[in-house]
Design a protein around this motif. Structure first.
Motif, PDB file in Angstrom:
ATOM      1  N   ALA A   1      21.679  12.411  15.631  1.00  0.00           N
ATOM      2  CA  ALA A   1      23.054  12.762  15.271  1.00  0.00           C
ATOM      3  C   ALA A   1      23.155  13.128  13.790  1.00  0.00           C
ATOM      4  CB  ALA A   1      23.995  11.606  15.603  1.00  0.00           C
ATOM      5  N   ARG A   2      22.463  12.362  12.928  1.00  0.00           N
ATOM      6  CA  ARG A   2      22.469  12.665  11.493  1.00  0.00           C
ATOM      7  C   ARG A   2      21.757  13.982  11.201  1.00  0.00           C
ATOM      8  NH1 ARG A   2      22.493   9.256   7.153  1.00  0.00           N
ATOM      9  NH2 ARG A   2      20.473  10.148   6.551  1.00  0.00           N
ATOM     10  N   GLY A   3      20.583  14.153  11.810  1.00  0.00           N
ATOM     11  CA  GLY A   3      19.772  15.327  11.488  1.00  0.00           C
ATOM     12  C   GLY A   3      20.249  16.615  12.114  1.00  0.00           C
ATOM     13  N   ALA A   4      20.944  16.539  13.261  1.00  0.00           N
ATOM     14  CA  ALA A   4      21.382  17.754  13.952  1.00  0.00           C
ATOM     15  C   ALA A   4      22.347  18.567  13.104  1.00  0.00           C
ATOM     16  CB  ALA A   4      22.029  17.392  15.290  1.00  0.00           C
ATOM     17  N   ARG A   5      23.113  17.897  12.240  1.00  0.00           N
ATOM     18  CA  ARG A   5      24.058  18.621  11.378  1.00  0.00           C
ATOM     19  C   ARG A   5      23.315  19.435  10.327  1.00  0.00           C
ATOM     20  NH1 ARG A   5      27.588  13.723   9.320  1.00  0.00           N
ATOM     21  NH2 ARG A   5      25.458  12.921   9.142  1.00  0.00           N
ATOM     22  N   HIS A   6      22.227  18.885   9.783  1.00  0.00           N
ATOM     23  CA  HIS A   6      21.474  19.594   8.749  1.00  0.00           C
ATOM     24  C   HIS A   6      20.546  20.642   9.370  1.00  0.00           C
ATOM     25  CE1 HIS A   6      22.962  16.773   5.797  1.00  0.00           C
ATOM     26  NE2 HIS A   6      22.522  15.748   6.513  1.00  0.00           N
ATOM     27  N   ALA A   7      19.948  20.313  10.500  1.00  0.00           N
ATOM     28  CA  ALA A   7      19.031  21.252  11.154  1.00  0.00           C
ATOM     29  C   ALA A   7      19.765  22.322  11.946  1.00  0.00           C
ATOM     30  CB  ALA A   7      18.081  20.489  12.083  1.00  0.00           C
ATOM     31  N   ARG A   8      21.099  22.167  12.104  1.00  0.00           N
ATOM     32  CA  ARG A   8      21.926  23.141  12.817  1.00  0.00           C
ATOM     33  C   ARG A   8      21.390  23.392  14.227  1.00  0.00           C
ATOM     34  NH1 ARG A   8      22.552  27.430   7.754  1.00  0.00           N
ATOM     35  NH2 ARG A   8      23.418  25.909   6.270  1.00  0.00           N
ATOM     36  N   VAL A   9      21.278  22.318  14.973  1.00  0.00           N
ATOM     37  CA  VAL A   9      20.748  22.385  16.337  1.00  0.00           C
ATOM     38  C   VAL A   9      21.805  23.001  17.258  1.00  0.00           C
ATOM     39  CG1 VAL A   9      19.837  21.041  18.257  1.00  0.00           C
ATOM     40  CG2 VAL A   9      19.346  20.353  15.894  1.00  0.00           C
ATOM     41  N   PRO A  10      21.444  24.013  18.065  1.00  0.00           N
ATOM     42  CA  PRO A  10      22.407  24.626  18.983  1.00  0.00           C
ATOM     43  C   PRO A  10      22.942  23.623  20.000  1.00  0.00           C
ATOM     44  CG  PRO A  10      20.453  26.000  18.750  1.00  0.00           C
ATOM     45  CD  PRO A  10      20.147  24.688  18.071  1.00  0.00           C
TER      46      PRO A  10
ATOM     47  N   LEU B   1      12.604  19.310  25.658  1.00  0.00           N
ATOM     48  CA  LEU B   1      13.220  20.632  25.789  1.00  0.00           C
ATOM     49  C   LEU B   1      14.228  20.887  24.672  1.00  0.00           C
ATOM     50  CD1 LEU B   1      13.154  23.078  27.733  1.00  0.00           C
ATOM     51  CD2 LEU B   1      15.094  22.054  28.928  1.00  0.00           C
ATOM     52  N   SER B   2      14.765  19.814  24.085  1.00  0.00           N
ATOM     53  CA  SER B   2      15.718  19.971  22.986  1.00  0.00           C
ATOM     54  C   SER B   2      15.030  20.240  21.647  1.00  0.00           C
ATOM     55  CB  SER B   2      16.593  18.718  22.872  1.00  0.00           C
ATOM     56  OG  SER B   2      15.841  17.620  22.373  1.00  0.00           O
ATOM     57  N   TYR B   3      13.688  20.174  21.612  1.00  0.00           N
ATOM     58  CA  TYR B   3      12.909  20.393  20.397  1.00  0.00           C
ATOM     59  C   TYR B   3      13.503  19.580  19.233  1.00  0.00           C
ATOM     60  CZ  TYR B   3      12.313  24.492  23.389  1.00  0.00           C
ATOM     61  OH  TYR B   3      12.148  25.316  24.472  1.00  0.00           O
ATOM     62  N   PRO B   4      13.535  18.244  19.350  1.00  0.00           N
ATOM     63  CA  PRO B   4      14.293  17.439  18.387  1.00  0.00           C
ATOM     64  C   PRO B   4      13.548  17.098  17.106  1.00  0.00           C
ATOM     65  CG  PRO B   4      13.330  16.008  20.035  1.00  0.00           C
ATOM     66  CD  PRO B   4      12.905  17.413  20.399  1.00  0.00           C
ATOM     67  N   GLY B   5      12.312  17.579  16.948  1.00  0.00           N
ATOM     68  CA  GLY B   5      11.511  17.168  15.806  1.00  0.00           C
ATOM     69  C   GLY B   5      12.185  17.396  14.466  1.00  0.00           C
ATOM     70  N   ALA B   6      12.714  18.612  14.254  1.00  0.00           N
ATOM     71  CA  ALA B   6      13.342  18.928  12.969  1.00  0.00           C
ATOM     72  C   ALA B   6      14.571  18.071  12.736  1.00  0.00           C
ATOM     73  CB  ALA B   6      13.716  20.412  12.928  1.00  0.00           C
ATOM     74  N   ALA B   7      15.377  17.859  13.791  1.00  0.00           N
ATOM     75  CA  ALA B   7      16.588  17.053  13.648  1.00  0.00           C
ATOM     76  C   ALA B   7      16.245  15.592  13.363  1.00  0.00           C
ATOM     77  CB  ALA B   7      17.443  17.170  14.907  1.00  0.00           C
ATOM     78  N   LEU B   8      15.245  15.047  14.046  1.00  0.00           N
ATOM     79  CA  LEU B   8      14.862  13.657  13.820  1.00  0.00           C
ATOM     80  C   LEU B   8      14.332  13.455  12.403  1.00  0.00           C
ATOM     81  CD1 LEU B   8      13.147  12.844  17.242  1.00  0.00           C
ATOM     82  CD2 LEU B   8      15.399  12.088  16.463  1.00  0.00           C
ATOM     83  N   ARG B   9      13.540  14.418  11.926  1.00  0.00           N
ATOM     84  CA  ARG B   9      13.051  14.319  10.545  1.00  0.00           C
ATOM     85  C   ARG B   9      14.206  14.393   9.549  1.00  0.00           C
ATOM     86  NH1 ARG B   9       8.897  17.712  12.462  1.00  0.00           N
ATOM     87  NH2 ARG B   9      10.006  19.538  11.674  1.00  0.00           N
ATOM     88  N   ALA B  10      15.129  15.326   9.801  1.00  0.00           N
ATOM     89  CA  ALA B  10      16.262  15.480   8.893  1.00  0.00           C
ATOM     90  C   ALA B  10      17.166  14.254   8.909  1.00  0.00           C
ATOM     91  CB  ALA B  10      17.062  16.730   9.260  1.00  0.00           C
TER      92      ALA B  10
END
Length: 312
Positions: free
Chosen positions: A29-38, A88-97
């Motif tokens: 939830a925190r990282g999705a805002r910075h990674a701009r996850v669709p 399938l959500s490719y969450p790596g970037a969001a989790l890191r962020a």
């Protein structure tokens, strides 16, 4: 509302499940805002995480422990559906962020660069080992003596369930990676072949369980069945079908998605650029350059699916 709360009440409370799900959810939830996850990828992640929680920490666990086909349904979610949706959500970037920058720099990056971590990922992401673990764990926990003990000992029962979750996440993360290799561990063509290799063993085991004329798992009759109107053999047959058909179909869907990534990367000439970069590196006598999908360091990259890279 009361009925919903009743079913959400865990049959056997587990702080480990609650902490793991909360940490994953907060980081995403925190990282999705910075990674701009669709939006589509966000929905896939939350559905996958919710599915894992429901299969691990609700009153449904009583039925998973007292009916073989319900147990197979649980593992279909833990090993296939839940991890599949999360990968399938490719969450790596969001989790890191989602991890504070200071923590990433001080703890995460040094930990990932240790020799132990590199060896671990080299082993579990080896294509032969990955498919062997994925199929082998299904076979191992369905061996009659092992299954009997796992359903009696709550500690072994939890080890069984967590092993399916972790292996499922590692396997589908490897297969559904949309990037070229490198930075992905496997080239798209190999990812397709790996997931196809997992299909026949699941079909064979599911068919064996379905057609066996005697009861393979008497533990459910000994401890009492949740659905007394279903005969032991019928219960076993339904469980075999769940492994045979839905389990195999999930692998087919995974193969189709991997094939789609392969075709997309080929159409964008990404595969040709990979080969040219590696050929140039070998010609110059230096190691191949790690190709990033967003022109930034790997810790800042997002999958090559049109989404934007992490914010600094």
């Amino acid at each position: 509302m009361g009925t919903l709360l009743y079913w959400l009440d865990p049959w056997e409370p587990s702080p480990t499940v609650v902490i793991a799900v909360l940490v994953a959810g907060i980081l995403f939830a925190r990282g999705a805002r910075h990674a701009r996850v669709p939006v589509g990828r966000r929905i896939a992640f939350w559905f996958g995480l919710t599915a894992l929680y429901v299969a691990l920490h609700t009153r449904l666990d009583y039925f998973f422990e007292h009916e073989f086909f319900m147990h197979r349904l649980q593992h279909l979610v833990l090993h296939h559906l839940g991890p599949f949706l999360i990968a399938l959500s490719y969450p790596g970037a969001a989790l890191r962020a989602g991890i504070p920058f200071a923590w990433r720099r001080r703890w995460l990056l040094p930990a990932m660069q240790t020799r132990v971590a590199r060896m671990f990922f080299d082993i579990v992401f080896n294509p032969v080992i990955a498919v062997t673990l994925f199929v082998g764990l299904i076979y191992f926990w369905l061996l009659s003596p092992i299954h009997f003990k796992a359903m009696l000992d709550y500690r072994l029962y939890r080890v069984m369930n967590w092993s399916m979750v972790i292996d499922g996440l590692l396997f589908w993360w490897l297969i559904l990676d949309p990037r070229p290799a490198p930075p992905a561990r496997l080239a798209p063509g190999r990812r397709t072949l790996v997931v196809i290799a997992a299909i026949p063993p699941q079909i064979i085991l599911g068919a064996y369980i379905f057609f066996t004329p005697h009861e393979l798992y008497p533990i459910y009759s000994i401890c009492g069945r949740a659905f007394t109107w279903i005969t032991p053999m019928r219960d076993q047959q339904i469980g075999g079908l769940l492994l045979w058909i839905p389990g195999s179909m999930m692998s087919v869907i995974g193969a189709l998605i991997a094939l789609r990534h392969w075709m997309r990367l080929s159409a964008r000439s990404r595969l040709r650029k990979e080969r040219e970069a590696e050929k140039s590196a070998r010609h110059e006598g230096r190691p191949g350059r790690r190709i990033q999908t967003c022109g930034m360091p790997s810790s800042s990259c997002t999958p090559d699916d049109g989404s934007k890279p992490n914010a600094p």
